[in-house]
Design a protein around this motif. Structure first.
Motif, short mmCIF file in Angstrom:
data_model
loop_
_atom_site.label_atom_id
_atom_site.label_comp_id
_atom_site.label_asym_id
_atom_site.label_seq_id
_atom_site.Cartn_x
_atom_site.Cartn_y
_atom_site.Cartn_z
N LEU A 203 -8.28 3.63 -6.06
CA LEU A 203 -9.03 2.97 -4.98
C LEU A 203 -8.30 1.74 -4.46
O LEU A 203 -8.21 1.51 -3.25
CB LEU A 203 -10.42 2.59 -5.47
CG LEU A 203 -11.41 3.74 -5.69
CD1 LEU A 203 -12.71 3.23 -6.28
CD2 LEU A 203 -11.68 4.48 -4.38
N LEU A 204 -7.76 0.96 -5.38
CA LEU A 204 -7.00 -0.22 -4.97
C LEU A 204 -5.72 0.18 -4.23
O LEU A 204 -5.30 -0.50 -3.29
CB LEU A 204 -6.67 -1.08 -6.19
CG LEU A 204 -7.86 -1.79 -6.83
CD1 LEU A 204 -7.46 -2.44 -8.15
CD2 LEU A 204 -8.45 -2.82 -5.89
N PHE A 205 -5.11 1.28 -4.65
CA PHE A 205 -3.93 1.79 -3.95
C PHE A 205 -4.29 2.20 -2.52
O PHE A 205 -3.51 1.97 -1.58
CB PHE A 205 -3.36 2.98 -4.72
CG PHE A 205 -2.10 3.55 -4.14
CD1 PHE A 205 -0.95 2.80 -4.03
CD2 PHE A 205 -2.07 4.87 -3.69
CE1 PHE A 205 0.21 3.32 -3.49
CE2 PHE A 205 -0.92 5.41 -3.16
CZ PHE A 205 0.22 4.64 -3.05
N GLY A 206 -5.47 2.82 -2.35
CA GLY A 206 -5.90 3.16 -1.00
C GLY A 206 -6.12 1.93 -0.15
O GLY A 206 -5.70 1.87 1.02
N LEU A 207 -6.78 0.91 -0.70
CA LEU A 207 -7.03 -0.32 0.05
C LEU A 207 -5.74 -1.06 0.39
O LEU A 207 -5.68 -1.79 1.38
CB LEU A 207 -7.96 -1.23 -0.76
CG LEU A 207 -9.38 -0.71 -0.94
CD1 LEU A 207 -10.15 -1.62 -1.90
CD2 LEU A 207 -10.11 -0.61 0.40
N TRP A 208 -4.71 -0.88 -0.41
CA TRP A 208 -3.40 -1.48 -0.15
C TRP A 208 -2.86 -1.05 1.21
O TRP A 208 -2.08 -1.78 1.83
CB TRP A 208 -2.46 -1.06 -1.28
CG TRP A 208 -1.01 -1.37 -1.12
CD1 TRP A 208 -0.05 -0.57 -0.58
CD2 TRP A 208 -0.33 -2.58 -1.53
NE1 TRP A 208 1.18 -1.18 -0.64
CE2 TRP A 208 1.04 -2.42 -1.22
CE3 TRP A 208 -0.75 -3.75 -2.15
CZ2 TRP A 208 1.97 -3.40 -1.50
CZ3 TRP A 208 0.19 -4.73 -2.42
CH2 TRP A 208 1.53 -4.56 -2.09
#
Length: 246
Positions: free
Chosen positions: A161-166
């Motif tokens: 999820l954090l990778f997507g928000l990146w």
């Protein structure tokens, strides 16, 4: 101390590592993302510098190379899985370029490059400027810190999820650069930009899940590195072919 007293003495509790190192890594990643996309810092040097800084902090915090997915014992299996993924992605991209119905998906204006520039982008700029930092950040350092507090499925989902928000900030350029994506969203009007960002975040988060599963299954960062390079760099190389077929 008597035997009875020793028996009634409470067992020492195992201290869990503090969450502050994990939070600090997330804040650093936010700063790097803003620096790269808002202030226009060149990612070709920001990537290695950021990756080295994150690894140094992880090692200083007591994380081992095995926890970071960089143990020498897992290199072989990581390379094997990484090469396998590269082969699968290459076959999928080849089919996509050869079929006229899907060829436009490879016509990204950002990668409408001469052959020498395309090769430089695929084999130097993307690995050094993008993949190195992102893999070390999300599937190595952040992964290892999250593993201190969460179950494995939570580590995979959370890092993904954090990778997507990146990718929220760079997603704004995708619609204008890729005609296929722009045509698909032409009827959305004012919502086109929001849909592009949401779609990019979802797509990259799903990609993060696949990369995370490779990391979990092999214990090696090299497996997810192979997938990351295949999806990004092979897209540039096959885009080079697609532009010459139109």
């Amino acid at each position: 101390m008597t035997v009875a007293a020793a028996a009634t003495r409470p067992a020492p509790t195992r201290r869990r590592p503090g969450v502050w190192p994990t939070a600090l890594v997330v804040l650093v990643l936010v700063g790097l993302n803003l620096a790269n996309h808002v202030f226009g810092w060149e990612s070709i040097w920001l990537g290695p510098l950021g990756a080295l800084g994150l690894l140094a902090f992880a090692r200083f915090s007591g994380l081992t190379w095995r926890q970071l997915g960089l143990s020498r014992r897992t290199h072989v299996v990581g390379v094997q899985w990484g090469l396998g993924v590269i082969g699968v992605v290459a076959l999928v991209y080849l089919a996509g370029v050869l079929l006229p119905q899907t060829r436009t998906a490879f016509l990204d204006a950002r990668y409408h490059l001469p052959p020498a520039s395309a090769l430089l982008t695929a084999f130097v700029i993307i690995p050094v400027g993008t993949i190195l930092l992102e893999e070390v950040a999300f599937r190595s350092v952040l992964w290892a810190f999250l593993s201190r507090h969460a179950r494995m499925w939570q580590v995979v989902v959370g890092s993904s999820l954090l990778f997507g928000l990146w990718h929220v900030l760079p997603a704004s350029a995708a619609v204008t650069a890729n005609p296929a994506l722009g045509a698909a969203m032409v009827g959305l009007g004012a919502w086109q930009q929001a849909a592009s960002v949401a779609g990019t975040v979802l797509f990259t988060a799903l990609g993060g899940l696949v990369a995370g599963e490779l990391r979990r299954r092999t214990g090696s960062l090299l497996a997810s590195v192979g997938m990351h390079w295949a999806t990004n760099a092979l897209g540039v190389l096959f885009g080079l072919v697609a532009w010459r077929l139109v």
